[in-house]
Scaffold this motif. Structure first.
Motif, mmCIF file in Angstrom:
data_model
loop_
_atom_site.group_PDB
_atom_site.id
_atom_site.type_symbol
_atom_site.label_atom_id
_atom_site.label_comp_id
_atom_site.label_asym_id
_atom_site.label_seq_id
_atom_site.Cartn_x
_atom_site.Cartn_y
_atom_site.Cartn_z
ATOM 1 N N ARG A 159 0.854 -1.184 0.000
ATOM 2 C CA ARG A 159 0.000 0.000 0.000
ATOM 3 C C ARG A 159 0.893 1.238 0.000
ATOM 4 O O ARG A 159 1.808 1.345 0.807
ATOM 5 C CB ARG A 159 -0.888 0.024 1.237
ATOM 6 C CG ARG A 159 -1.814 1.233 1.316
ATOM 7 C CD ARG A 159 -2.585 1.273 2.633
ATOM 8 N NE ARG A 159 -3.428 0.115 2.827
ATOM 9 C CZ ARG A 159 -4.759 0.147 2.840
ATOM 10 N NH1 ARG A 159 -5.408 1.290 2.704
ATOM 11 N NH2 ARG A 159 -5.454 -0.952 3.032
ATOM 12 N N ASP A 164 -3.804 5.663 -0.405
ATOM 13 C CA ASP A 164 -4.119 4.945 0.830
ATOM 14 C C ASP A 164 -5.569 4.473 0.860
ATOM 15 O O ASP A 164 -6.413 5.050 1.542
ATOM 16 C CB ASP A 164 -3.813 5.850 2.032
ATOM 17 C CG ASP A 164 -3.759 5.092 3.338
ATOM 18 O OD1 ASP A 164 -3.997 3.875 3.333
ATOM 19 O OD2 ASP A 164 -3.476 5.723 4.367
ATOM 20 N N ASP A 166 -7.986 0.556 0.377
ATOM 21 C CA ASP A 166 -7.955 -0.889 0.181
ATOM 22 C C ASP A 166 -7.965 -1.251 -1.302
ATOM 23 O O ASP A 166 -7.329 -2.221 -1.710
ATOM 24 C CB ASP A 166 -9.148 -1.553 0.873
ATOM 25 C CG ASP A 166 -9.053 -1.508 2.394
ATOM 26 O OD1 ASP A 166 -7.978 -1.134 2.924
ATOM 27 O OD2 ASP A 166 -10.058 -1.827 3.048
ATOM 28 N N VAL A 169 -4.374 -1.375 -3.053
ATOM 29 C CA VAL A 169 -3.328 -2.266 -2.556
ATOM 30 C C VAL A 169 -2.931 -3.223 -3.681
ATOM 31 O O VAL A 169 -3.778 -3.878 -4.281
ATOM 32 C CB VAL A 169 -3.806 -3.040 -1.304
ATOM 33 C CG1 VAL A 169 -2.786 -4.099 -0.897
ATOM 34 C CG2 VAL A 169 -4.066 -2.073 -0.158
#
Length: 188
Positions: A159, A164, A166, A169
């Motif tokens: 990440r 930043d 999910d 990632v």
């Protein structure tokens, strides 16, 4: 050029990817600028069979996952790590008992482009080198989470602070090959 098709993950590989993503999301919830995290990975069903009292420490979702998937893993964060000069030194000091099925690590790093990397390589003093890297405009703060199993499966999640979320990632078997190799050596 022929691209190789990624191999289909094994049940253990799928369990490992879930565990690594879970570790990364817990680290994300804690925020940035965190210390290195080291985790023992154990098969939840086997651990529950050996010690039924463990059920009192796990949430309902983990117990249900273990019932549905014998490969499901529980990550146990290690405390009281030995003092070490750097991550390589720390991993070089770790060994795991046979009951541990795998290991994972979460670490934050600064990445820079090739020109900045070349400039940093020319600086001999480690403190000056880090100060130089921290001031580079192409600096990218990242969190790396890598996990490996004794059976050879590996999974990574990366990440970037600048992306930043999910959804941003990056994941894969060998996203951070050097870290995977060093972590695998702790299981040998």
């Amino acid at each position: 050029m022929n691209a190789q098709r990624p191999r289909d993950p094994t049940p253990a590989g799928r369990a490992l990817s879930r565990a690594v993503v879970g570790i990364e999301r817990r680290a994300a919830a804690r925020g940035w600028d965190a210390p290195v995290g080291v985790f023992a990975l154990v098969r939840t069903a086997a651990a529950l069979a050996q010690d039924p009292d463990l059920a009192g420490l796990l949430d309902t979702a983990a117990i249900e996952e273990a019932r549905a998937d014998p490969c499901a893993l529980t990550a146990i964060e290690q405390e009281g790590l030995p003092p070490a000069a750097d991550l390589g030194d720390l991993l070089g000091r770790l060994t795991w008992p046979p009951a541990v099925d795998g290991a994972a690590v979460s670490v934050e790093r600064i990445m820079v482009g090739p020109a900045s990397e070349a400039g940093a390589a020319a600086i001999e003093d480690p403190g000056e080198r880090i100060a130089f890297i921290r001031t580079r405009p192409d600096r990218q703060d990242v969190r790396l989470v890598a996990g490996v199993l004794r059976s050879g499966e590996a999974w990574c999640a990366v990440r970037a602070r600048s992306h930043d979320s999910d959804a941003a990632v990056i994941q894969g078997e060998a996203v951070v090959p050097g870290l995977v190799e060093a972590l695998a050596a702790t299981l040998a």
